[in-house]
Design a protein around this motif. Sequence first.
Motif, PDB file in Angstrom:
ATOM      1  N   UNK A  71      32.524  31.442  44.932  1.00  0.00           N
ATOM      2  CA  UNK A  71      33.796  30.573  44.784  1.00  0.00           C
ATOM      3  C   UNK A  71      35.095  30.703  44.528  1.00  0.00           C
ATOM      4  N   UNK A  72      34.813  32.182  43.447  1.00  0.00           N
ATOM      5  CA  UNK A  72      36.282  33.205  43.487  1.00  0.00           C
ATOM      6  C   UNK A  72      36.891  34.119  44.621  1.00  0.00           C
ATOM      7  N   UNK A  73      36.113  33.971  45.347  1.00  0.00           N
ATOM      8  CA  UNK A  73      37.019  34.559  46.780  1.00  0.00           C
ATOM      9  C   UNK A  73      37.848  33.346  46.828  1.00  0.00           C
ATOM     10  N   UNK A  74      37.399  32.045  47.153  1.00  0.00           N
ATOM     11  CA  UNK A  74      38.479  31.373  47.608  1.00  0.00           C
ATOM     12  C   UNK A  74      39.729  30.888  46.907  1.00  0.00           C
ATOM     13  N   UNK A  75      39.486  31.021  45.537  1.00  0.00           N
ATOM     14  CA  UNK A  75      40.467  30.916  44.797  1.00  0.00           C
ATOM     15  C   UNK A  75      41.638  31.924  45.317  1.00  0.00           C
ATOM     16  N   UNK A  76      40.847  33.354  44.738  1.00  0.00           N
ATOM     17  CA  UNK A  76      41.774  34.470  45.183  1.00  0.00           C
ATOM     18  C   UNK A  76      42.118  34.458  46.790  1.00  0.00           C
ATOM     19  N   UNK A  81      47.547  34.056  49.099  1.00  0.00           N
ATOM     20  CA  UNK A  81      48.313  32.926  50.967  1.00  0.00           C
ATOM     21  C   UNK A  81      50.058  32.835  50.093  1.00  0.00           C
ATOM     22  N   UNK A  82      49.871  32.638  48.722  1.00  0.00           N
ATOM     23  CA  UNK A  82      51.202  32.082  48.287  1.00  0.00           C
ATOM     24  C   UNK A  82      52.028  32.851  47.743  1.00  0.00           C
ATOM     25  N   UNK A  83      51.559  34.327  47.217  1.00  0.00           N
ATOM     26  CA  UNK A  83      51.901  35.076  46.721  1.00  0.00           C
ATOM     27  C   UNK A  83      51.699  36.534  46.186  1.00  0.00           C
ATOM     28  N   UNK A  84      50.646  35.817  45.439  1.00  0.00           N
ATOM     29  CA  UNK A  84      50.446  36.749  44.101  1.00  0.00           C
ATOM     30  C   UNK A  84      49.705  37.602  44.063  1.00  0.00           C
ATOM     31  N   UNK A  86      47.329  40.020  44.419  1.00  0.00           N
ATOM     32  CA  UNK A  86      46.352  40.995  43.852  1.00  0.00           C
ATOM     33  C   UNK A  86      45.107  40.997  45.322  1.00  0.00           C
ATOM     34  N   UNK A  87      45.042  42.093  45.385  1.00  0.00           N
ATOM     35  CA  UNK A  87      44.447  42.989  46.405  1.00  0.00           C
ATOM     36  C   UNK A  87      43.433  41.891  46.740  1.00  0.00           C
ATOM     37  N   UNK A  88      43.137  42.160  48.068  1.00  0.00           N
ATOM     38  CA  UNK A  88      42.369  41.273  48.852  1.00  0.00           C
ATOM     39  C   UNK A  88      40.358  41.473  48.751  1.00  0.00           C
ATOM     40  N   UNK A  89      39.947  40.302  48.825  1.00  0.00           N
ATOM     41  CA  UNK A  89      38.140  41.412  48.726  1.00  0.00           C
ATOM     42  C   UNK A  89      38.214  41.009  50.315  1.00  0.00           C
ATOM     43  N   UNK A  90      37.445  42.424  50.218  1.00  0.00           N
ATOM     44  CA  UNK A  90      36.657  42.015  51.657  1.00  0.00           C
ATOM     45  C   UNK A  90      35.269  41.563  52.341  1.00  0.00           C
TER      46      UNK A  90
END
Length: 101
Positions: A71-76, A81-84, A86-90
């Motif tokens: 579920x956290x992957x969706x939040x990340x 997408x709004x500029x935070x 943090x690295x992308x989750x592959x």
Amino acid sequence: MPQNNMSDRADARTAQAVLSEANHAHGTRFQLNHRFDDGVQSGAWLLTDNSGRRAVLKWSPARAWARQIEHAAEGVAKIRAVGYPTPAWLAVGTSTDGFGY
């Protein structure tokens, strides 16, 4: 053999098993490079592939966290997408043994 050395070896075996399943599930070919000294849960592992691409494997030994990780992957993705910054989750998933990554 000191106890922490035995648990380090067990951690490395589990990390390798989780990575093998993740590679298979997501079509990647990462290899464990080394474990970072800091971190919580199971820590984090530097991964590399044959092209030199690097990534980090984070997995939780607490099987109850697998669903929360997914579920956290969706939040990340949303906050990225709004500029935070943090690295992308592959990849994200749960191993057959129930470990979330």
